[in-house]
Motif scaffolding. Structure first.
Motif: not given
Length: 346
Positions: A28-29, A31-33, A36, A239
């Protein structure tokens, strides 16, 4: 195989499988990074914007991308593992603008090219002599006599062998990272290699069937873990672009790429008649100074006295995938060498 069960794989290579498990645990972290820091993929680099083609080469259906004028000098780009033709997206567009006819191929076992499984333990389709023969057949399909071959990682190994077995079909060889390994009488076991270069411990593991059992054989999980580990930091691969890799490898699994590692003893046997013989194709070895896998120290131990025309150059920034992480410098290196190659032909 349970995700929490210790295995021989963990004992032999605690870094690789452990890294993938950590990646999934922190997905989760990561993918979020990645989201971003990702910039939108330029329209010219969308997968659908390239000219996709197919050809049957020695019985296998190959997928490749073709750009540029077929009347111009031909460059064949061959990727490594785990990669696809798409790893060359920054080079394809750039080299076409320089006036070249550019082909980027999905090598056997990955992407949209056929991927023989070899579950019977016969890895003959993946021996580099046969891979080289398939790639040369692509030249025949394109009605091209000679090409400059550009490779990275296992793609470099493939094109070095095109130069070994089919020098008459080569104008030059350009390797990004991996050196030409001269044929020798004694086979070097993967375990021995790993003793001297621990970053290659995965090589031993890939000789076994254990990777097929990672994450209980869930190919989607393996692909998500693999490509978030490789590209999740967001350097050079967005991504959106990462998802193309996940989709492809979730469909085909890693088995095709792994079979290249499992065919190394066959490669050694094929090369025995070439021990000590000159390597006559002009070649450029690009050494990636910050590559944590194919390190400058690894490149340096490989002799090159049989090579009759070898140049070396350093790429100062970028890691193992410098062609996506630092495409500007890689492109300059390729441009400079191609200018020499074709100036000599005039």
């Amino acid at each position: 195989m349970s995700n929490n069960t210790p295995t021989k794989l963990d004992a032999e290579n605690p870094g690789l499988y452990g890294m993938l498990k950590i990646t999934l645990a922190n997905l989760t972290a990561i993918e979020a990074h990645h989201i971003a820091v990702s910039k939108p993929t330029a329209p010219e680099n969308h997968v659908s914007s390239f000219n996709h083609k197919y050809a049957t080469l020695n019985g296998y259906r190959y997928h490749y991308v073709e750009e540029g004028d077929p009347n111009n000098e031909t460059l064949i780009l061959v990727h490594g593992f785990p990669d696809l033709w798409y790893g060359w997206r920054y080079q394809i567009r750039h080299l076409v603008k320089q006036g070249y006819h550019v082909i980027a191929v999905d090598n056997l076992g990955v992407g949209e090219t056929d991927h023989p499984r070899c579950d019977d333990g016969n890895y003959d389709p993946y021996r580099t002599k046969n891979i080289a023969a398939n790639l040369v057949k692509l030249l025949d399909h394109l009605n091209v006599d000679k090409a400059v071959w550009i490779g990275h990682d296992w793609g470099s190994t493939s094109i070095w062998k095109v130069g070994l077995y089919y020098p008459e079909r080569c104008r030059a060889i350009i390797s990004i990272g991996f050196p030409h390994i001269q044929p020798v009488a004694q086979f070097v076991e993967p375990d021995v290699l790993a003793e001297h270069f621990p970053q290659f411990r995965f090589f031993s593991v890939f000789q076994t069937r254990e990777p097929e059992g990672w994450f209980d054989g869930d190919a989607q999980k393996v692909a998500i873990a693999m490509f978030n580990s490789v590209y999740g930091a967001g350097v050079g691969t967005s991504h959106e672009e990462k998802q193309y890799y996940v989709q492809n490898y979730a469909r085909t699994t890693l088995h095709g790429g792994l079979n290249y590692y499992r065919a190394v003893r066959l490669n050694h046997e094929d090369e025995l008649p070439y021990i000590g013989k000159p390597y006559t194709v002009p070649a450029l070895q690009a050494i990636i100074e910050k590559d944590p896998i194919v390190t400058p120290a690894f490149v340096a131990i490989h002799p090159s006295e049989t090579m009759t025309s070898l140049e070396k150059v350093s790429i100062k920034e970028g890691g193992h995938n410098a062609h996506t992480e630092n495409p500007e410098e890689v492109n300059k290196v390729i441009d400079a060498y191609l200018a020499k190659v074709f100036q000599k032909d005039k």
